[in-house]
Design an enzyme around this catalytic site. Structure first.
Site, PDB file in Angstrom:
ATOM      1  N   ASP A  41      69.080 -10.389  51.507  1.00 25.24           N
ATOM      2  CA  ASP A  41      70.111 -11.156  52.209  1.00 25.24           C
ATOM      3  C   ASP A  41      69.913 -11.118  53.720  1.00 25.24           C
ATOM      4  OD1 ASP A  41      72.066 -12.845  51.349  1.00 25.24           O
ATOM      5  OD2 ASP A  41      73.650 -11.361  51.217  1.00 25.24           O
ATOM      6  N   LYS A  59      73.706 -18.044  41.422  1.00 30.95           N
ATOM      7  CA  LYS A  59      72.502 -17.279  41.772  1.00 30.95           C
ATOM      8  C   LYS A  59      71.753 -16.865  40.512  1.00 30.95           C
ATOM      9  CE  LYS A  59      74.306 -15.256  46.053  1.00 30.95           C
ATOM     10  NZ  LYS A  59      74.971 -14.095  46.646  1.00 30.95           N
ATOM     11  N   GLN A  97      77.435  -8.420  46.800  1.00 27.46           N
ATOM     12  CA  GLN A  97      78.220  -9.619  47.067  1.00 27.46           C
ATOM     13  C   GLN A  97      79.444  -9.287  47.913  1.00 27.46           C
ATOM     14  OE1 GLN A  97      77.405 -12.814  46.244  1.00 27.46           O
ATOM     15  NE2 GLN A  97      79.185 -13.438  47.417  1.00 27.46           N
TER      16      GLN A  97
END
Length: 287
Positions: A120, A53, A97
């Site tokens: 997200d 990422k 995460q």
């Protein structure tokens, strides 16, 4: 018949070129898209994913930050970190995460993220908007799948779709997105009876069950578009999908590979939604 391979990597590269133009325009207005990733502990898969990422974000010219925390950070301390970045104008996207250590309530952490910065797409506000048909931020893997179907001109309206897997991350949101494009959708899972027979009715089959090579050619309607979301390791450590791709490719019309299929699109859509958040800020400043 040999299936057309739907390359997520090629589409991700195409979209990255387009996103680079968007980033350049934002920088001309004095805005640099900012993405912060909060990483707790030393999970190897998470470390690799976050590294990828960051690499993509930096290549686009993002203000990219990875904040690493020890596995024994308290829930309260992590909530305070989220609050700090909610209030930081340099960051347009916040990603925590997952998975988090067991002593931390993942839902509580995700819910604490400002829904505007939830790139997200997992915040209940954003999930709610999706399920009333007015999406804002969308979970990145399902969003990437829709972009792939669009890119390869797979017809959705009026078609029959079967989604194997009912997670909040993939199964439920992709079913909703397909319904919004006027597909007739059936959700299936590990408890579904005669799963192969049901799957054979699908013009579009999305497989997100987390079992390596679970779906064989007996599950496939000739000419179907098959989306393999699986990321598994075989006995030799090789990355494989949920679909037994070599035999399914003989029956399907379209097939996503593993790797270089859905995976690259997940990161692409994360960056895409961060740019969208930065663009909204730019629009507010112009008003």
């Amino acid at each position: 018949m040999s299936a057309t391979i739907m390359s997520g990597k090629l589409l991700a590269d195409e979209m990255t070129n387009e996103m680079q133009n968007d980033v350049n325009k934002l920088k001309e207005k004095g805005i640099t898209p900012g993405l912060v990733v909060l990483l707790v502990g030393e999970d190897p898969a998470s470390q690799t994913y976050v590294k990828n990422k960051e690499k993509r974000a930096l290549a686009l010219g993002f203000h990219s930050l990875i904040k690493r925390y020890p596995a024994d950070i308290t829930e309260e301390e992590l909530l305070n970190e989220v609050k700090q970045y909610n209030e930081d104008p340099l960051f347009h996207g916040i990603l925590v995460q997952l998975p988090l250590p067991k002593h931390i309530d993942s839902d509580k952490i995700v819910n604490a993220i400002d829904s505007v910065k939830d790139v997200d797409g997992f915040h209940p506000v954003n999930m709610g908007k999706l399920f009333i048909g007015k999406p804002d931020k969308i979970p990145c893997t399902p969003y990437g799948i829709m972009k792939m179907l669009e890119r390869y001109k797979v017809e959705i309206e009026g078609k029959t779709a079967v989604v194997i897997g009912r997670s909040n991350i993939v199964g439920k949101p992709i079913a909703q997105l397909l319904m919004m494009k006027n597909a007739t959708v059936t959700m299936a899972h590990s408890k579904t009876k005669d799963l192969a027979a049901l799957a054979r009715t699908a013009d579009i089959l999305v497989v997100a069950i987390g079992k390596g090579h679970f779906v064989t050619k007996e599950f496939i309607k000739p000419g179907a578009a098959v989306i393999d979301v699986g990321m598994n390791r075989d006995e030799n450590g090789k990355l494989i999908g949920d679909v037994k791709s070599d035999e399914v490719a003989e029956v399907a019309g379209y097939l996503t590979p593993v790797p270089k299929g859905v995976g690259p699109m997940t990161i692409t859509m994360l960056l895409y939604q961060t740019i969208e958040s930065a663009n909204k800020l730019a629009a507010l400043l112009e008003d």
